[in-house]
Enzyme design. Structure first.
Site, PDB file in Angstrom:
ATOM      1  N   ASP A   1       0.813  -1.218   0.000  1.00 56.48           N
ATOM      2  CA  ASP A   1       0.000   0.000   0.000  1.00 56.48           C
ATOM      3  C   ASP A   1       0.849   1.271   0.000  1.00 56.48           C
ATOM      4  OD1 ASP A   1      -2.176  -1.586  -0.069  1.00 56.48           O
ATOM      5  OD2 ASP A   1      -3.162  -0.756   1.694  1.00 56.48           O
TER       6      ASP A   1
ATOM      7  N   ASN B   1      -4.789  -2.123  -4.388  1.00 55.67           N
ATOM      8  CA  ASN B   1      -5.981  -2.304  -3.568  1.00 55.67           C
ATOM      9  C   ASN B   1      -5.891  -1.420  -2.330  1.00 55.67           C
ATOM     10  OD1 ASN B   1      -8.449  -3.287  -2.799  1.00 55.67           O
ATOM     11  ND2 ASN B   1      -7.730  -5.320  -2.219  1.00 55.67           N
TER      12      ASN B   1
ATOM     13  N   ASP C   1     -10.691  -2.809  12.116  1.00 55.05           N
ATOM     14  CA  ASP C   1      -9.703  -3.734  11.555  1.00 55.05           C
ATOM     15  C   ASP C   1      -9.240  -4.755  12.585  1.00 55.05           C
ATOM     16  OD1 ASP C   1      -9.906  -2.621   9.111  1.00 55.05           O
ATOM     17  OD2 ASP C   1      -8.071  -1.440   9.218  1.00 55.05           O
TER      18      ASP C   1
ATOM     19  N   GLU D   1     -10.979  -5.094   1.922  1.00 50.55           N
ATOM     20  CA  GLU D   1     -10.228  -5.804   0.889  1.00 50.55           C
ATOM     21  C   GLU D   1     -11.044  -6.945   0.292  1.00 50.55           C
ATOM     22  OE1 GLU D   1      -9.043  -4.333   3.395  1.00 50.55           O
ATOM     23  OE2 GLU D   1      -6.963  -3.689   3.111  1.00 50.55           O
TER      24      GLU D   1
ATOM     25  N   HIS E   1      -4.697  -9.252   3.485  1.00 52.56           N
ATOM     26  CA  HIS E   1      -3.631  -9.443   4.467  1.00 52.56           C
ATOM     27  C   HIS E   1      -4.157  -9.852   5.842  1.00 52.56           C
ATOM     28  CE1 HIS E   1      -4.126  -4.969   5.738  1.00 52.56           C
ATOM     29  NE2 HIS E   1      -5.121  -5.303   4.950  1.00 52.56           N
ATOM     30  N   ARG E   2      -5.261  -9.233   6.256  1.00 46.44           N
ATOM     31  CA  ARG E   2      -5.733  -9.519   7.613  1.00 46.44           C
ATOM     32  C   ARG E   2      -6.316 -10.923   7.743  1.00 46.44           C
ATOM     33  NH1 ARG E   2      -4.291  -5.250   9.894  1.00 46.44           N
ATOM     34  NH2 ARG E   2      -4.598  -3.224   8.923  1.00 46.44           N
TER      35      ARG E   2
ATOM     36  N   LYS F   1       0.628  -6.349   2.038  1.00 43.85           N
ATOM     37  CA  LYS F   1      -0.126  -5.090   2.028  1.00 43.85           C
ATOM     38  C   LYS F   1       0.270  -4.207   3.206  1.00 43.85           C
ATOM     39  CE  LYS F   1      -4.775  -3.702   0.772  1.00 43.85           C
ATOM     40  NZ  LYS F   1      -4.931  -2.393   1.327  1.00 43.85           N
TER      41      LYS F   1
END
Ligand code: DC
Length: 675
Positions: A52, A94, A329, A357, A401-402, A434
């Site tokens: 990012d 993204n 998040d 995402e 990613h998460r 990311k």
């Protein structure tokens, strides 16, 4: 970063040590944009290096900002609010933290200074809404064309120089879909506030307020004060201009911290706490409040400026019901902590998960079910009941990613009673790039496994059979550690020469082997080895070192002394070990044992080519005679003779290229995996 199609995690059982967090994504991208717009040069310290931030940096470079790296510091010279480039096509991957603020900024600058900009991203970015931001900007006089679906990127922003904006009346923006729309306006509007105050009014209940606090905090650092009335009305004072604060430090990412806070609560038991450095009680990030939620589930947390220490408190964890609007998040991490809780955990206020995402509610539900959890999902909530029966699972990560980082925590299932522990396969692990490219390395740096649960693949074979190359390639493809056991014997031989220990002094050589001070590392051109602090990578590969090794390796005392050192390589996520007796003696229970059987003629040819290409002249017949003599010695010695283990698979690679051999071994390996 693990740049491989999938990464298998063995069952994990503990965590201790220290993790240093990468910089915050939210702060990094805001700071980059502000520095790029400001007057002057900003020294940015501890910037996050991730997908990012890369797209933001690329965009700034295209827009004519000065970017100069000096070691760990990035110097950004801004455009002082004046477009340096009036036409550009920006690809923003993204990264919502790049798309939204750049869209607002370039729309306003194009409308007043003239320009034409196209902003696009990956397919998923084109499914992430931006209509509310477009709706807020158009009434001001910005020309915004949606090039795909209405309400979504890609966008074209254009205008003529000298255009005027209708900023007399309050600018209205919806706050209940994504707080990034408001952030985008707050970052962009100071650029056009020369003549009058600009007021922004939020429609609907503002979500993710802590992210707005980060925005306001950073605006202030760059010289722009915003007055706020509750969370409904924001006023940018007339005459605002961005000025560089000189230097700015990016704190560690609080959302990234959540995985390690959870890890401490789950797996730091018995000994020292898990220490997390880079973010702490002084954080300006809203996700630091995750700590309160983790404590409510049972984590024991101490904190100070820039650090957290976590260990397990209540166990099992306590299921909770929580409105997670303030930590959207990090809340994902609670959904995974729920696997280790007593009773269900219900997370509400998470409608925004659906436009991130990926649709994170349905993704989380699907993947948690795979490991055995019971999951109920709704439009804005998820409820997770811990598994009654854990399953080995292949986890999809949805380019999110998460998802990858969260689900990795399911590998600690032995701590929740899974017996045997269940391994996990994480698909596309590189998606962590990311925000946290080295996440898995950091995880394996502090997580421990029961050694027998760590998968081992052995590749044995005679000298010059190509097993070193094969083993390194296989380890690379699996993301596993590599043990080149020959290097240990070679190093022992080398050390014996340095110290003048006689080749027949078995006790002396055994002592030497037991005290080998060896260190392995990676350089740009492959693996590197240090013996007693001195780099010996090239020396170890010489024929002479090989000959010495062949001699010392025949001595039982030497072999015994090197045993523990070899066993210590068996660490998560897994090991590929190459040598002579990896499958037969050192790792007799290895999941897969391969024995290479290339002919002496082929091996002599290969060795010959290798030597010639290294500029060393050699005679192929001598080499072959040498190899055969060494084969005989290695195969006939009394201890650990070089012979295939009974259950080894033979691979004659005389006629196979390296890639074919790698594919064969990986195919055998795959057959033995439970996925
Ligand atoms: O694989 P290599 O050429 O680096 O090995 C050097 C010597 O060490 C070889 O002659 C045999 C010995 N060796 C061994 O006895 N057992 C091992 N596991 C690895 C190597």
């Amino acid at each position: 970063m693990y740049d491989i199609p999938h990464l298998d995690l063995p069952p994990l059982i503990g965590a201790s040590g220290t993790v240093r967090l990468p910089g915050s994504k939210s702060i990094s991208n805001r700071v980059l944009l502000l520095a790029g717009l400001a007057r002057g040069t900003t020294e940015v310290h501890d910037l996050l290096d991730s997908d990012d931030t890369k797209v933001m940096l690329a965009a700034l470079a295209q827009l004519g900002c000065g970017l100069e790296r000096a070691g760990a510091v990035l110097r950004v010279t801004g455009i002082a609010g004046r477009l340096a480039v009036h036409e550009a096509t920006l690809f923003l991957g993204n990264a919502g933290t790049a798309m939204r603020p750049l869209a607002a900024t370039l729309a306003l600058l194009a409308a007043t200074q003239g320009g034409r900009f196209e902003l696009s991203g990956v397919a998923r970015m084109h499914e992430r809404p931006i209509g509310d931001l477009v709706d807020a900007l158009r009434p001001l006089g910005c020309r915004i064309d949606e090039l795909g679906q209405p309400g979504y990127p890609p966008l074209r922003l254009s205008g003529a120089a000298g255009g005027r904006l209708a900023t007399e009346r309050p600018i209205r923006v919806r706050g209940d879909v994504s707080s990034q729309f408001l952030t985008a306006l707050l970052l962009a509007l100071p650029l056009v506030a020369q003549e009058r105050d600009i007021v922004i009014e939020v429609d609907g209940e503002l979500i993710s307020k802590p992210y707005i606090e980060i925005t306001l905090n950073l605006l202030q650092r760059f010289g722009v004060a915003v007055a706020r009335a509750g969370w409904q009305r924001f006023t940018i004072a007339r005459g605002a201009t961005y000025a560089s604060p000189g230097a700015i430090h990016i704190e560690g990412d609080a959302s990234s911290a959540s995985y390690f806070v959870a890890l401490g609560a789950i797996a730091a038991h018995g000994g020292a706490p898990l220490r997390i450095e880079g973010v702490g009680s002084d954080s300006i990030q809203g996700d630091i409040r995750f700590v309160d939620a983790a404590q409510a589930m049972g984590a024991q947390v101490r904190s100070g400026a820039g650090w957290l220490e976590v260990h397990r408190g209540r166990w099992p964890l306590q299921g909770i019901a929580l409105d997670c609007n303030h930590i959207p998040d990090a809340a994902m991490t609670l959904a995974v902590m729920a696997l280790y809780a007593e009773g269900p955990t219900r997370l509400s206020g998470i409608a925004s998960w659906r436009v991130k995402e990926t649709d994170r509610i349905s993704a989380m539900a699907a993947e948690l079910r795979k490991v055995g959890a019971g999951v109920v999902e709704g439009p804005d909530f998820i409820e997770v009941t811990p598994p009654a029966q854990w399953q080995a699972a292949t986890i999809r990560t949805y380019d999110d990613h998460r998802m990858a980082m969260c689900l990795s925590l399911a590998a600690f299932n032995p701590l929740a009673g899974a017996a045997p522990g269940r391994p996990l396969r994480i698909l596309d692990p590189r998606c962590v790039g990311k925000t946290f490219p080295d996440y898995f390395e950091a995880l394996f740096g502090v997580a421990s496994a029961d050694p027998p649960a760590v998968p081992v693949l052995t590749i044995d074979g005679p000298t010059a059979s190509g097993k070193g190359t094969l083993a390194a390639a296989v380890a690379d493809k699996l993301g596993y550690h590599l043990l080149d056991s020959g290097a240990l014997y070679r190093a022992t031989g080398l050390a014996s020469r340095w110290d003048g220990v006689a080749p027949d002094d078995e006790a002396g050589l055994g002592r030497l082997a037991g005290l080998l001070d060896l260190r392995f590392g990676h350089g740009p051109d492959g693996s590197r080895t240090w013996l007693r602090g001195r780099e010996v990578s090239a020396e170890l590969r010489t024929e002479e070192a090989g000959l010495l090794a062949s001699r010392v390796s025949a001595l039982p005392a030497v072999r015994k002394a090197l045993e523990d050192l070899q066993l210590a390589f068996r660490r998560a996520p897994g090991l590929v070990a190459d040598g002579r007796d990896m499958g037969s003696v050192i790792f007799p229970a290895a999941e897969l044992k391969v024995f290479l059987t290339a002919s002496a003629a082929t091996r002599a040819e290969r060795r010959h080519k290798q030597l010639i290409s290294n500029g060393i002249s050699a005679n192929i017949d001598d080499l072959r005679a040498d190899l055969e003599a060494r084969d005989a010695r290695d195969a006939n010695r009394s201890v650990s003779p070089c012979r295939p283990a009974g259950d080894a698979l033979l691979l004659d690679n005389s006629d196979l290229g390296i890639e074919e051999s790698v594919q064969q071994v990986l195919a055998w390996w795959e057959q033995r995996r439970p996925f």
